[in-house]
Scaffold this active site. Structure first.
Site, PDB file in Angstrom:
ATOM      1  N   TYR A 286      -2.788  12.160 -10.055  1.00  0.00           N
ATOM      2  CA  TYR A 286      -2.249  11.894 -11.397  1.00  0.00           C
ATOM      3  C   TYR A 286      -2.837  12.851 -12.428  1.00  0.00           C
ATOM      4  O   TYR A 286      -3.374  12.424 -13.436  1.00  0.00           O
ATOM      5  CB  TYR A 286      -2.557  10.451 -11.823  1.00  0.00           C
ATOM      6  CG  TYR A 286      -2.254   9.425 -10.779  1.00  0.00           C
ATOM      7  CD1 TYR A 286      -0.933   9.057 -10.520  1.00  0.00           C
ATOM      8  CD2 TYR A 286      -3.266   8.841 -10.029  1.00  0.00           C
ATOM      9  CE1 TYR A 286      -0.640   8.121  -9.542  1.00  0.00           C
ATOM     10  CE2 TYR A 286      -2.978   7.906  -9.053  1.00  0.00           C
ATOM     11  CZ  TYR A 286      -1.673   7.548  -8.817  1.00  0.00           C
ATOM     12  OH  TYR A 286      -1.393   6.627  -7.848  1.00  0.00           O
TER      13      TYR A 286
ATOM     14  N   TYR B 209       1.596  -3.043  -8.468  1.00  0.00           N
ATOM     15  CA  TYR B 209       1.457  -1.661  -7.990  1.00  0.00           C
ATOM     16  C   TYR B 209       1.548  -1.667  -6.466  1.00  0.00           C
ATOM     17  O   TYR B 209       0.857  -2.450  -5.799  1.00  0.00           O
ATOM     18  CB  TYR B 209       0.122  -1.034  -8.420  1.00  0.00           C
ATOM     19  CG  TYR B 209      -0.061   0.337  -7.810  1.00  0.00           C
ATOM     20  CD1 TYR B 209       0.612   1.436  -8.337  1.00  0.00           C
ATOM     21  CD2 TYR B 209      -0.846   0.526  -6.675  1.00  0.00           C
ATOM     22  CE1 TYR B 209       0.501   2.686  -7.750  1.00  0.00           C
ATOM     23  CE2 TYR B 209      -0.960   1.779  -6.084  1.00  0.00           C
ATOM     24  CZ  TYR B 209      -0.282   2.851  -6.629  1.00  0.00           C
ATOM     25  OH  TYR B 209      -0.389   4.085  -6.035  1.00  0.00           O
TER      26      TYR B 209
ATOM     27  N   ASP C 152       1.224  -7.471  -0.123  1.00  0.00           N
ATOM     28  CA  ASP C 152       0.559  -6.167  -0.153  1.00  0.00           C
ATOM     29  C   ASP C 152      -0.954  -6.374  -0.311  1.00  0.00           C
ATOM     30  O   ASP C 152      -1.445  -6.550  -1.417  1.00  0.00           O
ATOM     31  CB  ASP C 152       1.133  -5.349  -1.320  1.00  0.00           C
ATOM     32  CG  ASP C 152       0.455  -3.984  -1.479  1.00  0.00           C
ATOM     33  OD1 ASP C 152      -0.575  -3.745  -0.811  1.00  0.00           O
ATOM     34  OD2 ASP C 152       0.951  -3.172  -2.278  1.00  0.00           O
TER      35      ASP C 152
ATOM     36  N   LYS D 271      -6.197   1.080   2.883  1.00  0.00           N
ATOM     37  CA  LYS D 271      -7.483   1.337   2.201  1.00  0.00           C
ATOM     38  C   LYS D 271      -8.727   1.059   3.046  1.00  0.00           C
ATOM     39  O   LYS D 271      -9.193   1.952   3.741  1.00  0.00           O
ATOM     40  CB  LYS D 271      -7.494   0.604   0.867  1.00  0.00           C
ATOM     41  CG  LYS D 271      -6.590   1.304  -0.163  1.00  0.00           C
ATOM     42  CD  LYS D 271      -6.899   0.899  -1.595  1.00  0.00           C
ATOM     43  CE  LYS D 271      -6.260   1.825  -2.599  1.00  0.00           C
ATOM     44  NZ  LYS D 271      -4.924   1.411  -3.041  1.00  0.00           N
TER      45      LYS D 271
HETATM   46  C1  LIG Z   1      -3.615   1.929  -3.068  1.00  0.00           C
HETATM   47  C2  LIG Z   1      -2.517   0.939  -2.965  1.00  0.00           C
HETATM   48  C3  LIG Z   1      -1.282   1.262  -2.370  1.00  0.00           C
HETATM   49  C4  LIG Z   1      -0.974   2.652  -1.873  1.00  0.00           C
HETATM   50  O1  LIG Z   1      -1.804   3.081  -0.868  1.00  0.00           O
HETATM   51  P1  LIG Z   1      -1.971   4.672  -0.581  1.00  0.00           P
HETATM   52  O2  LIG Z   1      -2.833   4.724   0.627  1.00  0.00           O
HETATM   53  O3  LIG Z   1      -2.615   5.243  -1.805  1.00  0.00           O
HETATM   54  O4  LIG Z   1      -0.606   5.208  -0.355  1.00  0.00           O
HETATM   55  C5  LIG Z   1      -0.319   0.276  -2.280  1.00  0.00           C
HETATM   56  N1  LIG Z   1      -0.551  -0.970  -2.750  1.00  0.00           N
HETATM   57  C6  LIG Z   1      -1.716  -1.318  -3.323  1.00  0.00           C
HETATM   58  C7  LIG Z   1      -1.913  -2.719  -3.801  1.00  0.00           C
HETATM   59  C8  LIG Z   1      -2.735  -0.372  -3.465  1.00  0.00           C
HETATM   60  O5  LIG Z   1      -3.878  -0.698  -4.070  1.00  0.00           O
END
Ligand SMILES: *Cc1c(COP(=O)(O)O)cnc(C)c1O
Length: 428
Positions: free
Chosen positions: A17, A144, A245, A274
């Site tokens: 970013y 997000y 997510d 992550k």
């Molecule tokens: C970081 C994140 C993503 C995206 O993961 P990347 O490995 O950066 O593509 C999706 N959803 C949430 C909640 C996140 O924190």
């Protein structure tokens, strides 16, 4: 030499970013060990970010390193088409042990965003297979889910990069985000917007997608577990799959292995990423039920149409396995609970501070929400000069330290925040 590197970086290398002409400053880190990140000069700073929720056991962890080295010496990569290997089998077995029985089919993918793409593709193929044309997702504001296009399309349409590409993106449905926070007394009005939209549009809605309990980059808000519980019930009533997510929240960060456990629910599709490899390399997974995978697989085109080149990468699987083995020893529970207690003692007093709008703490996450927007460049520099690594954004300073952090170092992090609040020039 350092300056040369920085000049080269400035001229040729994009950062997350950021601009190529007027980027935020970069700090040259030459190594990382435990909770420390080290400059070439030898100066060490304490990591308060776990490299974006991922390095939960700190850096240069002996066991994670060893798992990788052993795997390198055996087989670093092999295609996953028509091939299976021990690290992938072990990882999937280990993941199933952490998950409810209903979640049994695992797709290994490259990154968090890609795991969201796959979840959304699964849903589209699922409804196609059932001969229903359902392509609209219902989610909540302040969400997000990543930076690829389908993921962006379910990110908050106003406070994220969504708006930049809005003409290009499919239109989904956004309920108001929950107002009640984690500890508040539940009141059904919090979910009215969501219920109304679901009742009105249920015949169009392909799936519901949201982050469990913690909304991350969309505002670092912590919502009420009953909110998610009610969403699960509503999805059951209307026969709409629920995608959770857990990419940021998974693997103990909130005090539970997975944040959805606060609501005692089971998702139909779960995305993880992550911290899955303990922050050692990129790996994600999209995990679903037999019901969904059967419907996809028993109808045209009889397969899920996704297959990354580096799918099931043995190195990533091997290090993820070791990460899960460490977690299964359950020391993380004590670590996270101690971090939470100390956060509460050291940061809740800031609620009295005139610069502070709110302080939120859950597990090993602390958020100090300020009234004013932060000058990120100046505040980051201030933090580095105080021996800590934090990356605030908007009006939010947040801490997601490695679980292994000791209480003395944790105090250094919270103290740096307190000092920062005393400096008007760090704010916009
Ligand atoms: C970081 C994140 C993503 C995206 O993961 P990347 O490995 O950066 O593509 C999706 N959803 C949430 C909640 C996140 O924190």
């Amino acid at each position: 030499m350092n300056t040369n590197h920085l000049i080269f970086n400035l001229k040729h290398i994009w950062h997350p970013y950021d601009s190529m002409t007027k980027p935020l400053p970069c700090y040259f880190i030459s190594s990382a060990n435990g909770i420390y990140m080290q400059f070439k000069s030898g100066l060490k700073i304490i990591d308060g970010m776990s490299s974006w929720w991922s390095a939960i056991h700190g850096y240069n962890n002996f066991r994670l390193n060893k798992a990788l080295i052993q795997q390198i010496n055996n087989m670093s990569h092999i295609m996953f088409g028509g091939i299976i290997h021990q690290p992938a089998i072990l990882l999937c077995k280990n993941l199933l042990k952490l998950l409810p029985d209903e979640l049994e089919c695992i797709f290994l993918a490259d990154s968090g965003s890609v795991s969201i793409e796959i979840a959304m593709k699964m849903i589209l193929q699922y409804w196609n297979a059932l001969n229903k044309s359902k392509q609209i997702f219902l989610t909540i504001r302040n969400g997000y889910h990543g930076d690829t296009f389908s993921a962006i399309s379910v990110c908050d349409p106003y406070n994220s990069i969504h708006a930049l590409y809005s003409g290009f993106l499919p239109k989904h449905i956004f309920a108001n985000s929950p107002k009640l926070s984690f500890q508040d007394i539940w009141n059904n009005y919090d979910i009215h917007s969501f219920v109304n939209l679901l009742v009105k549009n249920h015949d169009k809605i392909a799936a519901v997608i949201l982050e469990p309990i913690i909304q991350g980059i969309g505002g670092m808000k912590f919502y009420h577990p009953t909110y998610l519980k009610q969403i699960r019930l509503l999805c059951n009533i209307y026969n709409i799959p629920l995608i959770i997510d857990e990419i940021a929240t998974g693997f103990g960060r909130t005090g539970k292995m997975f944040a959805y456990q606060y609501s005692n629910i089971v998702p139909d599709i779960l995305c993880i990423g992550k911290a899955l490899t303990g922050g050692m390399m990129t790996l994600s997974a999209t995990i679903t039920t037999k019901k969904i995978s059967d419907i996809i697989s028993q109808n045209k085109p009889y397969k899920l149409m996704h297959g990354p080149t580096f799918m099931g990468n043995p190195l990533a699987c091997a290090v993820a396995n070791e990460n899960i083995l460490i977690l299964q020893e359950n020391i993380w529970k004590i670590q996270v609970s101690n971090i939470e207690k100390q956060f509460k003692i050291e940061l809740f007093p800031l609620l009295q501070h005139p610069k502070v709008l709110d302080v939120r703490i859950l597990g090993a996450i602390a958020v100090v929400e300020c009234h004013q927007f932060i000058n990120i460049k100046l505040m980051q520099n201030f933090f580095v000069n105080h021996g800590v690594w934090l990356r605030p954004f908007k009006n939010l300073i947040y801490l997601t330290p490695p679980y292994i952090i000791d209480s003395f170092s944790l105090s250094k992090l919270t103290r740096a925040i307190k000092f920062a609040l005393e400096n008007e020039y760090l704010f916009q």
